[in-house]
Design an enzyme around this catalytic site. Sequence first.
Site, PDB file in Angstrom:
ATOM      1  CB  ILE A 313     -45.912 -15.477 -62.092  1.00  0.00           C
ATOM      2  CG1 ILE A 313     -46.734 -16.246 -61.052  1.00  0.00           C
ATOM      3  CG2 ILE A 313     -44.642 -14.941 -61.503  1.00  0.00           C
ATOM      4  CD1 ILE A 313     -46.098 -17.541 -60.638  1.00  0.00           C
ATOM      5  CD  GLU A 315     -43.807 -16.640 -65.690  1.00  0.00           C
ATOM      6  OE1 GLU A 315     -44.720 -17.208 -65.113  1.00  0.00           O
ATOM      7  OE2 GLU A 315     -43.925 -16.106 -66.807  1.00  0.00           O
ATOM      8  CG  ASP A 357     -17.408  20.900 -58.649  1.00  0.00           C
ATOM      9  OD1 ASP A 357     -17.767  21.364 -57.579  1.00  0.00           O
ATOM     10  OD2 ASP A 357     -16.680  19.895 -58.784  1.00  0.00           O
TER      11      ASP A 357
HETATM   12  P1  ATP Z   1     -15.190  24.656 -58.672  1.00  0.00           P
HETATM   13  O1  ATP Z   1     -15.358  24.263 -57.243  1.00  0.00           O
HETATM   14  O2  ATP Z   1     -16.390  25.069 -59.357  1.00  0.00           O
HETATM   15  O3  ATP Z   1     -14.376  23.686 -59.462  1.00  0.00           O
HETATM   16  P2  ATP Z   1     -13.033  26.449 -58.649  1.00  0.00           P
HETATM   17  O4  ATP Z   1     -12.222  25.544 -59.469  1.00  0.00           O
HETATM   18  O5  ATP Z   1     -13.052  27.870 -59.069  1.00  0.00           O
HETATM   19  O6  ATP Z   1     -14.484  26.051 -58.564  1.00  0.00           O
HETATM   20  P3  ATP Z   1     -11.132  26.146 -56.625  1.00  0.00           P
HETATM   21  O7  ATP Z   1     -10.287  25.352 -57.523  1.00  0.00           O
HETATM   22  O8  ATP Z   1     -11.267  25.759 -55.189  1.00  0.00           O
HETATM   23  O9  ATP Z   1     -12.564  26.319 -57.141  1.00  0.00           O
HETATM   24  O10 ATP Z   1     -10.576  27.632 -56.726  1.00  0.00           O
HETATM   25  C1  ATP Z   1     -11.039  28.654 -55.892  1.00  0.00           C
HETATM   26  C2  ATP Z   1     -10.109  29.829 -55.958  1.00  0.00           C
HETATM   27  O11 ATP Z   1      -8.804  29.440 -55.605  1.00  0.00           O
HETATM   28  C3  ATP Z   1      -9.978  30.443 -57.336  1.00  0.00           C
HETATM   29  O12 ATP Z   1     -10.929  31.437 -57.552  1.00  0.00           O
HETATM   30  C4  ATP Z   1      -8.576  31.023 -57.305  1.00  0.00           C
HETATM   31  O13 ATP Z   1      -8.578  32.314 -56.768  1.00  0.00           O
HETATM   32  C5  ATP Z   1      -7.841  30.113 -56.374  1.00  0.00           C
HETATM   33  N1  ATP Z   1      -7.047  29.122 -57.101  1.00  0.00           N
HETATM   34  C6  ATP Z   1      -7.502  28.163 -57.913  1.00  0.00           C
HETATM   35  N2  ATP Z   1      -6.491  27.420 -58.399  1.00  0.00           N
HETATM   36  C7  ATP Z   1      -5.370  27.918 -57.874  1.00  0.00           C
HETATM   37  C8  ATP Z   1      -3.985  27.587 -57.973  1.00  0.00           C
HETATM   38  N3  ATP Z   1      -3.537  26.605 -58.730  1.00  0.00           N
HETATM   39  N4  ATP Z   1      -3.109  28.330 -57.271  1.00  0.00           N
HETATM   40  C9  ATP Z   1      -3.527  29.320 -56.481  1.00  0.00           C
HETATM   41  N5  ATP Z   1      -4.788  29.680 -56.350  1.00  0.00           N
HETATM   42  C10 ATP Z   1      -5.713  29.010 -57.019  1.00  0.00           C
END
Ligand code: ATP
Length: 945
Positions: A313, A315, A357
């Site tokens: 075994i 162990e 992401d």
């Molecule tokens: P990931 O999913 O890879 O983190 P990401 O951060 O680009 O990607 P989101 O944060 O959902 O994804 O952003 C997507 C889109 O939303 C951006 O391309 C931008 O145009 C818009 N966005 C992001 N942050 C803001 C904000 N604080 N205010 C307004 N629009 C925003």
Amino acid sequence: MQENQNVQDLSFSQELDKYSKKWHALSNERILKILKTNQKSGLTTQEAAKRLEEFGRNTLPKPKKPNIFAIFFKSFLDPLCIMMAIAGIASLIIGLINTLEAPDIAGLIIIAVIILTNSIIATLQEWKSLNQKEAIKNNVLEAVVLRDGKQTRINIEELVPGDIIYTKSGDFVPADSRIIDNQMLKVDESALTGENEAVEKVDEVIEEQHLVLGDQKNIAFMSTLVVEGKMVGVVFNTGRESEIGKIATKISETKKQKTPLEHKVSKLTLIIGLASVILGAIIFGIAYVNNEKIGESIYKLLLVAVSSAISIIPESLTIIVKICLFIATKKMARKNVMIKKPKSIETLGNVNVICSDKTGTLTQNKMFVDSLYMSGKEYKAKEIELQEDPLVRCMALCNDGVINKKGEKIGNATDLALVGLLMDNKINYQAMRRKYKRVDEIPFDSKRKVMSTVNQVDGPDGKYVAYTKGAMDYLIPHCKHIVDNDIVRPITDQDIENIKEQLLVFAKKGMRTLGFAKKDLDEIDLEQDYQYEDKLVFMGLVAIIDPPREEVKYSIEDAHNAGIRVIMITGDHKVTAFEIASRLGITDEQYNDVITGAEIESLSNEELIEKLKSTNVFARVNPEHKALIVDLLQSQNNIVAMTGDGVNDSPSLVKADVGIAMGITGTEVSKKVSDVILTDDNFKSIISGINSGRNVYEKIKYSISFLVAANISQVLTILIVLGIFGQLALNSVNILFHIFVVETIVAIPIGMQRERKGVMLNPPPTHKKESLLKGIITQICLTTLFNTLFAVLNYSIADIYVMHSDLASSKEELQKLASGYAKAGSYICIMNSPIFYAILFNNRFLPIKNDNGETIIDKYKPNKWLIILMCIALTLTTLTMLPFEGLNEFFDFKTHKLPAILAVIFIINTLLTPICIYLVNLIVLKTTSNMKKNLSKQQTINKEL
Ligand code: ATP
């Protein structure tokens, strides 16, 4: 003075007690007065320090730690321990019936020592890992609070009654607080009320008295999760006094569950355990039949049979698994991978697809504005000077980012990039926010990908402006007008064409784009948010640079070498996403497509599976799409790791085989549901984690093949010698001493070996339930073959040599001498060969080079513990073989006056076992060159893995 102060402090906390269960029924003004605080400036640092002393830190009572003795006694409940204890007690009883001799007592003592050592090591490991878990739990959580009139981040343990806190979606509520400003707040209170549906909160007084917790809608309770919206609250209860604090002691720790690897190992050991009973019975049967020749008491035969059964075994395997997991957890923590559930270490090792992401994980999340587009023209941010105009107001007001005087950044990176631009242009955004008060807002969410605020721009007589900023895909259909050189005119198709073209120009450079729009409102209806984001006036675009992380390129190469596919899933624009993915090597000739969220919705699952064959980039996706992507990948037998940071990422994090949350930018919700947290948000750390996970598996496999081979060789030697010579090659003391040396001294450091980077050149396992024996059966068979062969050879040579010599006068004496020397021969080989081949189970003595002659993987350096323990084991076995008659008698063999020729043969055969194993591994199994074959290109393993 001191006394006076105490009296005063006491009366304050007592005064607060009077309002317990009534906080919901008091007006905001009343509460602020009772708590002696101010909504505009919060508490002063001195006052907060004073209250911290009085109310204590904002921590929950810790659950009771299990007692070390309880763990120790529990370890005896292991089925193997029980089997061994039964065997020990049975032999003791049989021994008592017969007359006990010194070696028999020694046998029993060795069994007891093995059981005890196992239990002590198991207890220490358990104890250490419990303490480590504590360390993980104490990971600092922060809250945004108003102190001395400024927003600042503090450790939540320093919150006190009277603090004004800001909590937004994705945060844990840091203390029991009365909501004084509610922005569409929805809270998951399941931790407290058991209610799974998120509760909508309000900031008005609720007059009714005696409400249950679930109905206290204007109160946010500590440890509940904000799933939508945000709030400003005033803390009235902290730590033990909070509602969760009152019940925290009653919530017991969830019971520690075995990991799948531990289950597999327990199952394997139990199967071997049961087989050992059968083998023991066979040995006893054969020995009993041959007993006339052996000439031992039945008790002794029984003891040999029982010891042989025990010796098969493995162990120490369960302990080795614990050690491996423990070491890996610690090592991963150093590499910024915090393991929340031990089973994730193993799963990480099996991952063959990583869905990551983009922002922050693959990119640096250090955003700054590079260019702007206004009135049909593109400008470099560095080359223009911005003045306060509607676009600049939108940047300042439709924005939650703050960079305070200490340079501390509060808010998301996109908002902070805009704040940075305003500060570079000497625009006082804070003064603008004070001047144009925000009266309403629709917070950013990852579905719409925009945010809107309504500000009182023209002063008290009431002209409002709604500002919207975000993804142009959403904004374009809602824009009816455009600002063209300070004049507002209807937007034309040509304008839209130009905007789209400009978006492509920015996106092709890998930049993130934001559109800005506004809407003048004469009056607002707080119940009708949708009015703000329709019939908008387009004002301009901003392009933000978020450079890819340099090191990630190499990590992606490492992932590819390890047979792991990397997929980018992002909310960003498709062209931006593709550009960043290409720079990082995520796309190639096979995977050169992008799928957008809109396409996902229009395609059937079968079509998506087909698309997945050529796509590694998903852009403009919503969080729900992520769960679907995981689902589809899993349906194709993939083992998927998925990263996530937002509140809405929870379903995909739970669904993935390993859900990975971001330690810095991740919401508390995502951290709560994930299996692993990356403390540096860096993709590179995922690869380090996979490397550690794979190493755990490899070490366990090495340990299994080592232990099984060493143990079976011993029993086989006994069986063969019994069959051929009708003699017992080893007695119970020899066997038990073998267990002690092999299991306790030599095997455990195999689990403590250094991690090998070479595992990242092997393909991942083909399926989740792959057997632990896969890939090691040949290794086990070959090792067993050589070890048994040379042990039996030693026995036979000694027997034949002595029987044909004139070392004794009578045949009987000759026979006795032959059996003594022969037993010594098999003992030397059975005891010492494993000590040498233990080191070979990590047979990477040669460095691996690529076609250019560069070293890809360094020469293997054995672990210092293995070397030290090998030396101890060798010294111990050599001591037992010293040529003293008394000692020989105790161990039941003869080395006294051993002919030199036999001694030389014994040593050569003992060393031949590991040499043969090594050569066969090198020549027949070609482990090293196989690995080299996996190198498709001229590659190097990331040195920092
Ligand atoms: P990931 O999913 O890879 O983190 P990401 O951060 O680009 O990607 P989101 O944060 O959902 O994804 O952003 C997507 C889109 O939303 C951006 O391309 C931008 O145009 C818009 N966005 C992001 N942050 C803001 C904000 N604080 N205010 C307004 N629009 C925003």
